[in-house]
Design a protein around this motif. Structure first.
Motif, PDB file in Angstrom:
ATOM      1  N   GLU A 280     -20.694  17.304  -3.767  1.00  0.00           N
ATOM      2  CA  GLU A 280     -20.060  17.047  -2.465  1.00  0.00           C
ATOM      3  C   GLU A 280     -21.007  16.259  -1.564  1.00  0.00           C
ATOM      4  N   GLU A 281     -22.311  16.534  -1.724  1.00  0.00           N
ATOM      5  CA  GLU A 281     -23.326  15.839  -0.934  1.00  0.00           C
ATOM      6  C   GLU A 281     -24.346  15.211  -1.888  1.00  0.00           C
ATOM      7  N   HIS A 282     -24.648  13.956  -1.641  1.00  0.00           N
ATOM      8  CA  HIS A 282     -25.611  13.230  -2.478  1.00  0.00           C
ATOM      9  C   HIS A 282     -26.927  13.016  -1.741  1.00  0.00           C
ATOM     10  N   ILE A 283     -26.905  13.242  -0.446  1.00  0.00           N
ATOM     11  CA  ILE A 283     -28.113  13.153   0.367  1.00  0.00           C
ATOM     12  C   ILE A 283     -27.987  14.174   1.495  1.00  0.00           C
ATOM     13  N   VAL A 284     -29.043  14.954   1.702  1.00  0.00           N
ATOM     14  CA  VAL A 284     -29.033  15.979   2.738  1.00  0.00           C
ATOM     15  C   VAL A 284     -30.388  16.007   3.428  1.00  0.00           C
ATOM     16  N   ARG A 285     -30.388  16.435   4.674  1.00  0.00           N
ATOM     17  CA  ARG A 285     -31.638  16.655   5.387  1.00  0.00           C
ATOM     18  C   ARG A 285     -31.865  18.157   5.500  1.00  0.00           C
ATOM     19  N   ARG A 286     -33.071  18.591   5.171  1.00  0.00           N
ATOM     20  CA  ARG A 286     -33.479  19.971   5.316  1.00  0.00           C
ATOM     21  C   ARG A 286     -34.809  19.988   6.055  1.00  0.00           C
ATOM     22  N   GLY A 287     -34.744  20.352   7.340  1.00  0.00           N
ATOM     23  CA  GLY A 287     -35.943  20.299   8.161  1.00  0.00           C
ATOM     24  C   GLY A 287     -36.424  18.864   8.315  1.00  0.00           C
ATOM     25  N   SER A 288     -37.680  18.624   7.983  1.00  0.00           N
ATOM     26  CA  SER A 288     -38.236  17.271   8.098  1.00  0.00           C
ATOM     27  C   SER A 288     -38.073  16.445   6.833  1.00  0.00           C
ATOM     28  N   GLN A 289     -37.474  17.044   5.785  1.00  0.00           N
ATOM     29  CA  GLN A 289     -37.338  16.360   4.502  1.00  0.00           C
ATOM     30  C   GLN A 289     -35.896  15.921   4.250  1.00  0.00           C
ATOM     31  N   LEU A 319     -29.665   4.316  -1.101  1.00  0.00           N
ATOM     32  CA  LEU A 319     -30.937   4.880  -0.679  1.00  0.00           C
ATOM     33  C   LEU A 319     -31.779   3.823   0.034  1.00  0.00           C
ATOM     34  N   GLY A 320     -31.791   2.622  -0.519  1.00  0.00           N
ATOM     35  CA  GLY A 320     -32.517   1.533   0.129  1.00  0.00           C
ATOM     36  C   GLY A 320     -31.980   1.242   1.521  1.00  0.00           C
ATOM     37  N   LYS A 321     -30.663   1.234   1.651  1.00  0.00           N
ATOM     38  CA  LYS A 321     -30.048   0.989   2.964  1.00  0.00           C
ATOM     39  C   LYS A 321     -30.377   2.112   3.942  1.00  0.00           C
ATOM     40  N   TYR A 322     -30.377   3.357   3.427  1.00  0.00           N
ATOM     41  CA  TYR A 322     -30.706   4.484   4.305  1.00  0.00           C
ATOM     42  C   TYR A 322     -32.150   4.373   4.788  1.00  0.00           C
ATOM     43  N   LEU A 323     -33.073   4.069   3.904  1.00  0.00           N
ATOM     44  CA  LEU A 323     -34.480   3.972   4.281  1.00  0.00           C
ATOM     45  C   LEU A 323     -34.699   2.877   5.316  1.00  0.00           C
ATOM     46  N   GLN A 324     -33.886   1.832   5.245  1.00  0.00           N
ATOM     47  CA  GLN A 324     -34.001   0.734   6.205  1.00  0.00           C
ATOM     48  C   GLN A 324     -33.137   0.952   7.445  1.00  0.00           C
ATOM     49  N   LYS A 325     -32.560   2.178   7.541  1.00  0.00           N
ATOM     50  CA  LYS A 325     -31.748   2.578   8.701  1.00  0.00           C
ATOM     51  C   LYS A 325     -30.498   1.712   8.877  1.00  0.00           C
ATOM     52  N   LYS A 326     -29.956   1.259   7.744  1.00  0.00           N
ATOM     53  CA  LYS A 326     -28.723   0.474   7.782  1.00  0.00           C
ATOM     54  C   LYS A 326     -27.483   1.347   7.628  1.00  0.00           C
ATOM     55  N   ILE A 327     -27.661   2.546   7.048  1.00  0.00           N
ATOM     56  CA  ILE A 327     -26.576   3.506   6.958  1.00  0.00           C
ATOM     57  C   ILE A 327     -27.125   4.893   7.266  1.00  0.00           C
ATOM     58  N   THR A 328     -26.228   5.800   7.673  1.00  0.00           N
ATOM     59  CA  THR A 328     -26.620   7.169   7.971  1.00  0.00           C
ATOM     60  C   THR A 328     -26.412   8.052   6.740  1.00  0.00           C
ATOM     61  N   ASN A 333     -23.050   9.563   1.928  1.00  0.00           N
ATOM     62  CA  ASN A 333     -22.193  10.498   1.205  1.00  0.00           C
ATOM     63  C   ASN A 333     -20.758   9.993   1.096  1.00  0.00           C
ATOM     64  N   THR A 334     -20.239   9.453   2.177  1.00  0.00           N
ATOM     65  CA  THR A 334     -18.864   8.963   2.170  1.00  0.00           C
ATOM     66  C   THR A 334     -18.693   7.820   1.187  1.00  0.00           C
ATOM     67  N   ARG A 335     -19.646   6.907   1.159  1.00  0.00           N
ATOM     68  CA  ARG A 335     -19.544   5.755   0.255  1.00  0.00           C
ATOM     69  C   ARG A 335     -19.602   6.187  -1.206  1.00  0.00           C
ATOM     70  N   MET A 336     -20.501   7.103  -1.529  1.00  0.00           N
ATOM     71  CA  MET A 336     -20.601   7.562  -2.916  1.00  0.00           C
ATOM     72  C   MET A 336     -19.328   8.286  -3.336  1.00  0.00           C
ATOM     73  N   ASN A 337     -18.820   9.169  -2.489  1.00  0.00           N
ATOM     74  CA  ASN A 337     -17.638   9.934  -2.852  1.00  0.00           C
ATOM     75  C   ASN A 337     -16.398   9.057  -2.965  1.00  0.00           C
ATOM     76  N   THR A 338     -16.268   8.102  -2.048  1.00  0.00           N
ATOM     77  CA  THR A 338     -15.122   7.198  -2.094  1.00  0.00           C
ATOM     78  C   THR A 338     -15.163   6.334  -3.346  1.00  0.00           C
ATOM     79  N   SER A 339     -16.347   5.832  -3.680  1.00  0.00           N
ATOM     80  CA  SER A 339     -16.494   4.988  -4.869  1.00  0.00           C
ATOM     81  C   SER A 339     -16.137   5.770  -6.124  1.00  0.00           C
ATOM     82  N   PHE A 340     -16.616   6.986  -6.219  1.00  0.00           N
ATOM     83  CA  PHE A 340     -16.351   7.823  -7.393  1.00  0.00           C
ATOM     84  C   PHE A 340     -14.865   8.167  -7.493  1.00  0.00           C
ATOM     85  N   ASP A 341     -14.309   8.681  -6.416  1.00  0.00           N
ATOM     86  CA  ASP A 341     -12.917   9.141  -6.446  1.00  0.00           C
ATOM     87  C   ASP A 341     -11.938   8.008  -6.721  1.00  0.00           C
TER      88      ASP A 341
END
Length: 426
Positions: A280-289, A319-328, A333-341
């Motif tokens: 359901e989630e492919h990327i999550v934040r837990r504390g500072s990680q 992941l590259g886009k997230y690291l460069q602050k291009k996506i949240t 998560n939405t893009r991965m789930n939509t692509s898969f479904d």
């Protein structure tokens, strides 16, 4: 200084490390990151032979592994599309050529049907490759020492609390060893649509190269699933994808012996277990990680149409886009789930409309799917080729080949002769 840990040494781990190290070098926004790659020193990957989509080959191109490099360094092969045998009906066949438009697709279809390639075949943007996974590992092992932002650690991670990195990338496969410790591990199963959960595999050198080394994947419908035939540079990779409740050993061996014309023993076969579905989630934040799943730890449909490595590439790019602050995180998560479904219906269509009627194939006939459901992996033309092949209505007539194009292709050479003469190197 920020740090990224990549856990796992399968194909997704190798590609994630290569992407991150090269992306960090090129991007001003990411030059403060370092990468630590952690995996057991004894970890091994079974080399089944990877069949890709053109999107995956574009990704490899961006990382400096173009089609020529795949053929030479990775002992690979071109993939112009797929041929389906016994899928639509016993004894029937159809072709799903690659090609994003009505000009390239019929050219590639003609090349597949007649086993011919033109001198400019490598210039086609929409073609893909087959490659040897073990050769990819060896190839990249020779490249990684050049990265001064990479640390390689041979170790087993048992507890994520031992990881102090800012970003942790889970490439541990179906076990989801990292993500299962930081989420409630909700997985959306698709076994109601895709019951296949096992692949029995085999590799063989060519016995009749002129007939066996081809520029496409062959998918053959069997009693309880289907067999892939992935031609590499020097070998063929075979796999029988099936529901593990059926014993397919004898049928698979008979198919192999008819194809390679030599005896095969049950002890020559290997079995891979598969888990279909997605997190359901492919990327999550837990504390500072931040924790990210890539590859089989993220999602998997099944090997048909080679979507597995495509989702690996999607996850790495996001992941590259997230690291460069291009996506949240939510957008990732939405893009991965939509692509898969969105692509599940396309895969199911290969089974649902078959005239095969035994217990296995009949399971698919009651599954509801949306014809021509848009997805970001295969263009609308792909739906038309598959539905036409399955004798189902299409939205448009399939494009034809012009006379000049046909004449040009007929002046080409057989694929086996092309690759033996190393025409690709010129």
């Amino acid at each position: 200084m920020k740090s990224i840990a990549v856990i796992g040494a399968g194909t997704s781990g190798y590609l994630a490390v290569l992407f991150l190290c090269r992306k960090i070098i090129k991007s001003k926004k990411l030059r403060g990151y370092t990468v630590e790659w952690i995996f057991p020193g004894t970890g091994k990957t079974i080399g089944v032979g990877e069949a890709t989509t053109n999107h995956v080959q574009d990704f490899l191109d961006d990382l400096g592994i173009d089609k020529r490099e795949v053929i030479t360094a990775l002992k690979g092969n071109l993939k112009l599309g797929l041929k389906f045998v016994n899928f639509n009906r016993p004894g029937g066949e159809f072709i799903h050529p690659f090609g994003d438009d009505e000009i390239s697709a019929p050219k590639l279809e003609y090349m597949i049907r007649h086993n011919l390639v033109t001198d400019d075949v490598l210039s086609y943007d929409s073609i893909a490759t087959h490659f040897d996974v073990s050769m990819l590992r060896s190839y990249l092992d020779g490249i990684f020492p050049q990265f001064d932002n990479l640390k390689i650690t041979n170790d087993t991670v048992t507890d994520v609390k031992d990881l102090g990195h800012d970003i942790v990338v889970d490439c541990t496969g179906f076990n989801r060893h990292i993500m299962s410790q930081v989420t409630d591990d909700r997985v959306k199963t698709i076994t109601d649509k895709i019951p296949n959960n096992r692949a029995t595999i085999f590799r063989s050198p060519y016995t009749v190269p002129d007939q066996q080394r081809l520029a496409y994947t062959t998918c053959t419908g069997m009693d309880y699933g289907w067999c892939w035939n992935i031609p590499l540079r020097e070998e063929i990779s075979f796999g029988y994808v099936h529901d593990g409740s059926y014993n397919v050993t004898n049928e698979f061996i008979e198919h192999l012996q008819e194809t390679i014309h030599r005896p095969v023993s049950p002890t020559d076969l290997q079995t891979l277990e598969m888990k279909t579905g997605r997190g359901e989630e492919h990327i999550v934040r837990r504390g500072s990680q931040v924790f990210v799943s890539i590859g089989l730890s993220s999602c998997f449909i099944e090997p048909l149409e080679s979507t597995g490595l495509h989702f690996v590439v999607d996850g790495i790019r996001y992941l590259g886009k997230y690291l460069q602050k291009k996506i949240t995180i939510d957008e990732f998560n939405t893009r991965m789930n939509t692509s898969f479904d969105s692509v599940i219906d396309f895969v199911v269509a290969h089974y649902k409309f078959s005239e095969n009627t035994n217990e296995y194939w009949s399971k698919y006939k009651s599954i509801d799917i949306q014809h021509h459901k848009p997805n970001n992996i295969f263009p609308p033309l792909s739906w038309n080729y598959v539905l036409k092949g399955m004798n189902e209505p299409t939205r448009v007539d399939l494009p034809g080949l012009s006379i000049p194009d046909m004449v040009q292709i007929k002046k080409g050479t057989t694929y086996n002769k092309w690759i033996e003469n190393e025409s690709f190197a010129r």
